[in-house]
Each structure stands twice: as C-alpha cells, then as structure tokens.
Scaffold this active site. Structure first.
Site, PDB file in Angstrom:
ATOM      1  N   HIS A 195      12.108  -1.629  -4.509  1.00 53.68           N
ATOM      2  CA  HIS A 195      12.561  -0.675  -5.518  1.00 53.68           C
ATOM      3  C   HIS A 195      11.913   0.681  -5.234  1.00 53.68           C
ATOM      4  O   HIS A 195      11.008   0.777  -4.411  1.00 53.68           O
ATOM      5  CB  HIS A 195      12.157  -1.150  -6.916  1.00 53.68           C
ATOM      6  CG  HIS A 195      10.671  -1.191  -7.079  1.00 53.68           C
ATOM      7  ND1 HIS A 195       9.909  -2.277  -6.676  1.00 53.68           N
ATOM      8  CD2 HIS A 195       9.783  -0.271  -7.543  1.00 53.68           C
ATOM      9  CE1 HIS A 195       8.634  -2.016  -6.897  1.00 53.68           C
ATOM     10  NE2 HIS A 195       8.525  -0.802  -7.430  1.00 53.68           N
ATOM     11  N   HIS A 211       9.770   7.117  -2.441  1.00 46.91           N
ATOM     12  CA  HIS A 211       9.726   6.207  -1.299  1.00 46.91           C
ATOM     13  C   HIS A 211       9.923   4.781  -1.800  1.00 46.91           C
ATOM     14  O   HIS A 211       9.802   4.518  -2.992  1.00 46.91           O
ATOM     15  CB  HIS A 211       8.381   6.310  -0.562  1.00 46.91           C
ATOM     16  CG  HIS A 211       7.229   5.818  -1.369  1.00 46.91           C
ATOM     17  ND1 HIS A 211       6.627   6.589  -2.354  1.00 46.91           N
ATOM     18  CD2 HIS A 211       6.592   4.614  -1.393  1.00 46.91           C
ATOM     19  CE1 HIS A 211       5.660   5.895  -2.925  1.00 46.91           C
ATOM     20  NE2 HIS A 211       5.614   4.680  -2.362  1.00 46.91           N
TER      21      HIS A 211
END
Length: 194
Positions: A37, A120
């Site tokens: 995620h 990220h």
C-alpha cells in the site's frame, strides 16, 4: 487501542507486478503482496474515541480521484539501507490528499512527529544486507514502471497494536470525487484527468 494509518490500496494487478520483483536477497524480508500500500498518514496507537474522530474527519475530505503509477525502485537508509521502495508518479491531487490526511490527524489530536510526505510503496525491509547485492538488484530492476491506475478512494487501516505490521485490516474506505467515473472510463487519458 487500535494502531491506525490511512493509505491507498493498490489494485491486484499492480501488487502482482510488484510481487514479480521479489528475489532472494540475504537480509531482505519482502512484504507480502496482499499488504502492499501507499501510506498517507500514520496515526499510531490511539484510543477508541480518537480513532472515531480521525475516521470522521477522514470522511469529510474532498479530493478528486486521480491517476497514479509506480515508477522506479530505491532504498531509504543511505549507506545502511533499511527499506526497498517503489516510487510514485501522481499529480497535485495526491499531495492534496496527503495534506488533508495530515490535517485530519492533527485535528483529532494525534501527535506523531510530522515528516515530509515522500510517496512510496515499501516493498521490503532490509537488515544487514550486502550493499553490493542491493546495488546489483536496483541496477537490474530500478527501471520498474507500472501501468497507470486510478485512485478512486483511500482507506483507514488497522495494524497489530503496539508492533504494527500485517495483516492489515480495512476499517473504512472513503471515496474520492469522480471515483466511479474514473473506474468506468478506462479509456480516459491520464494526462487529461483531474
């Protein structure tokens, strides 16, 4: 006392593509692909009233759905890398969403040190790996680039109390404006969205 964070779930095909990047590397523990995620805001261990207030504030966020892709791999930790990550390409809407999540946490009284948002996806945790092997891995796979996908909602997740880590549980999802349209119109040019 739940441990909470908000984030963006990745489509299954994107997670599968990331899973294809896994290689046996000494000292590297790959994150299970079902747990991949993008974290928007870490809240930490909070009491139930604070958790409810945070969720209520997240539900009031008004941001448009937006296109995103993952692009490039790298590490955090300098000469002693601790994380392998996939980078993110997205427009201003991702920044707006992150700032709104930060404001919601602050308004709910969640006191976690503020860090600059560096979008990220954490792919692996690194502990005592050989820098030359990591460098070789990044040289070979660092040009990774996913297909573009639409972010139509964001999610409040819970993790194991006090320690974090998966399996993560989806507590609530929050739709973004136009999310249904973005899903239905896959022919929409990502450069013109938003």
């Amino acid at each position: 006392m739940p441990r909470l964070f908000s984030g963006i779930e990745l489509p299954e095909e994107i997670r599968d593509d990331l899973g294809d990047l896994e290689r046996p590397l000494p000292g590297v523990r790959w994150i299970d692909i079902d747990e991949l995620h993008l974290t928007l805001r870490f809240a930490g261990d909070v009491d139930n009233p604070t958790a409810r207030e945070f969720a209520d504030l997240l539900a009031n966020i008004e941001v448009n759905a937006f296109p995103m892709r993952l692009s490039g791999l790298g590490t955090f930790g300098g000469k002693d890398p601790r994380v392998i990550w996939a980078g993110v390409e997205a427009g201003e809407e991702l920044e707006r969403l992150a700032r709104a999540n930060e404001r919601a946490a602050h308004s709910a009284g969640i006191d976690v040190p503020k860090r600059a948002f560096k979008p990220h996806v954490t792919l692996a945790r690194v502990k005592h790996s050989r820098p030359d092997l990591l460098a070789r891995y990044l040289q070979k796979h660092g040009g990774f680039r996913s297909e573009t996908f639409y972010v139509t909602h964001f999610t409040l997740f819970s993790a194991k109390p006090h320690t974090g880590g998966g399996p993560y549980i989806v507590e609530e999802t929050f739709p973004l404006f136009g999310g249904g349209f973005a899903q239905e119109d896959s022919a929409l040019d990502p450069g013109q969205a938003g």
